[in-house]
Scaffold this active site. Sequence first.
Site, short mmCIF file in Angstrom:
data_model
loop_
_atom_site.label_atom_id
_atom_site.label_comp_id
_atom_site.label_asym_id
_atom_site.label_seq_id
_atom_site.Cartn_x
_atom_site.Cartn_y
_atom_site.Cartn_z
N GLU A 1 15.91 46.82 -3.20
CA GLU A 1 16.60 45.58 -2.83
C GLU A 1 15.65 44.65 -2.06
OE1 GLU A 1 20.32 46.42 -0.81
OE2 GLU A 1 20.78 48.08 -2.16
N GLU B 1 23.50 54.48 1.86
CA GLU B 1 23.58 54.16 3.29
C GLU B 1 24.39 55.16 4.12
OE1 GLU B 1 24.96 50.08 3.34
OE2 GLU B 1 23.21 49.38 2.26
O1 G3I Z 1 33.93 37.16 -4.27
C1 G3I Z 1 34.47 36.82 -2.98
C2 G3I Z 1 35.05 35.43 -3.01
O2 G3I Z 1 36.13 35.40 -3.90
C3 G3I Z 1 35.49 35.05 -1.60
O3 G3I Z 1 35.94 33.73 -1.58
C4 G3I Z 1 34.34 35.19 -0.62
C5 G3I Z 1 34.76 34.90 0.81
O4 G3I Z 1 34.00 35.62 1.73
O5 G3I Z 1 33.87 36.51 -0.68
C6 G3I Z 1 33.36 36.90 -1.97
O6 G3I Z 1 32.91 38.21 -1.94
C7 G3I Z 1 31.69 38.41 -1.26
C8 G3I Z 1 30.68 39.03 -2.21
O7 G3I Z 1 29.49 39.34 -1.51
C9 G3I Z 1 30.34 38.12 -3.36
O8 G3I Z 1 29.70 36.96 -2.90
C10 G3I Z 1 31.96 39.33 -0.09
O9 G3I Z 1 32.77 38.69 0.86
C11 G3I Z 1 30.66 39.74 0.54
O10 G3I Z 1 30.93 40.75 1.51
C12 G3I Z 1 29.72 40.29 -0.48
O11 G3I Z 1 28.49 40.57 0.15
C13 G3I Z 1 27.67 41.49 -0.52
C14 G3I Z 1 27.36 42.64 0.40
O12 G3I Z 1 26.47 43.52 -0.23
C15 G3I Z 1 28.63 43.41 0.77
O13 G3I Z 1 28.35 44.59 1.42
C16 G3I Z 1 26.38 40.76 -0.92
O14 G3I Z 1 26.67 39.82 -1.93
C17 G3I Z 1 25.38 41.78 -1.45
O15 G3I Z 1 24.12 41.14 -1.62
C18 G3I Z 1 25.21 42.91 -0.47
O16 G3I Z 1 24.31 43.85 -1.02
C19 G3I Z 1 24.03 44.97 -0.17
C20 G3I Z 1 23.83 46.16 -1.08
O17 G3I Z 1 24.93 46.36 -1.91
C21 G3I Z 1 23.52 47.40 -0.27
N1 G3I Z 1 22.41 47.19 0.64
C22 G3I Z 1 22.52 46.03 1.50
C23 G3I Z 1 22.77 44.77 0.69
C24 G3I Z 1 22.82 43.56 1.57
O18 G3I Z 1 23.92 43.61 2.43
#
Ligand code: G3I
Length: 302
Positions: free
Chosen positions: A235, A127
């Site tokens: 994805e 990205e």
């Molecule tokens: O694990 C913590 C948890 O302990 C906490 O209580 C909670 C509160 O917000 O957050 C949890 O972490 C989250 C994590 O996902 C696991 O669920 C993060 O906040 C959250 O930001 C994170 O989001 C991920 C995101 O990337 C972050 O950029 C998504 O799961 C994931 O699907 C997403 O994947 C991205 C690819 O890597 C790149 N392309 C886009 C795609 C979608 O955004």
Amino acid sequence: ESTLGAAAAQSGRYFGVAIAAGRLNDSTYTTIANREFNSVTAENEMKIDATQPQRGQFNFTAADRVYNWAVQNGKQVRGHTLAWHSQQPAWMQNLSGPTLRQAMIDHINGVMAHYRGRIVEWDVVNEAFVDGNSGARRDSNLQRTGNDWIEVAFRTARAADPNAKLCYNDYNVENWNAAKTQAMYAMVRDFKQRGVPIDCVGFQAHFNEGNPYNSNFRTTLQSFAALGVDVSVTELDIQGASPTTYANVINDCLAVARCLGITVWGVRDSDSWRSHHTPLLFNNNGSKKPAYNAVLDALNGG
Ligand code: G3I
């Protein structure tokens, strides 16, 4: 064939899924994931904040949970991701200049050493281009270390694991006419001309109202392949999960010899980062959606 992975394998391709370590004790989830898919991407566990939470201290606990589950169940693994502006640990967010550049290099070396020879494709850089019509690089602490940060990342990665395919991965780059797509194309063409080691381009393919599927996606895949790189759909999810749109994406990949495979970004709608879009192939209860049947039919030759 009666599963997505086996159906994709008929043409030498994989059909993969993003796996979250925290869901591996959910048997509905693991049953579907193990049955249907033959490639795995860790949804978050191989990212920078997960693998190097403190500078110089690597932690592969969660990453290895996903990796080992995949390999023990006979699946190949895509690595995601080594250099990215997002999900940086706090220590890295606070770095800049030559110190950050070196930290990026050290991170790539540390993670790739752990998985050396064991990852088929690595998303080396994720990205790096900005949305909109400028075709510019995204501003980030990595970009501010110098425009050559991407090629440095790829050269570092090649030396760290010569057997991994090295990919550049991005979103909203499926529409051939988008400025972001053209900017990415120009970068890959330049890298190939100058011998920067890049092997593949990942098209995230998050399709939604803001980034609708366009039938010129096939042109995009073909155009990048013609530069001499492999392409992958990395994805995939589609707002509303239209069976027709899902089948179109599958057929676009199947039409391009260098399209290695397709990964969907989660198992059930409830596992999706955008669950309110109900964008995936399985309902929350684990049952197959119409989009599942459309994908399976397409993989089986329509
Ligand atoms: O694990 C913590 C948890 O302990 C906490 O209580 C909670 C509160 O917000 O957050 C949890 O972490 C989250 C994590 O996902 C696991 O669920 C993060 O906040 C959250 O930001 C994170 O989001 C991920 C995101 O990337 C972050 O950029 C998504 O799961 C994931 O699907 C997403 O994947 C991205 C690819 O890597 C790149 N392309 C886009 C795609 C979608 O955004």
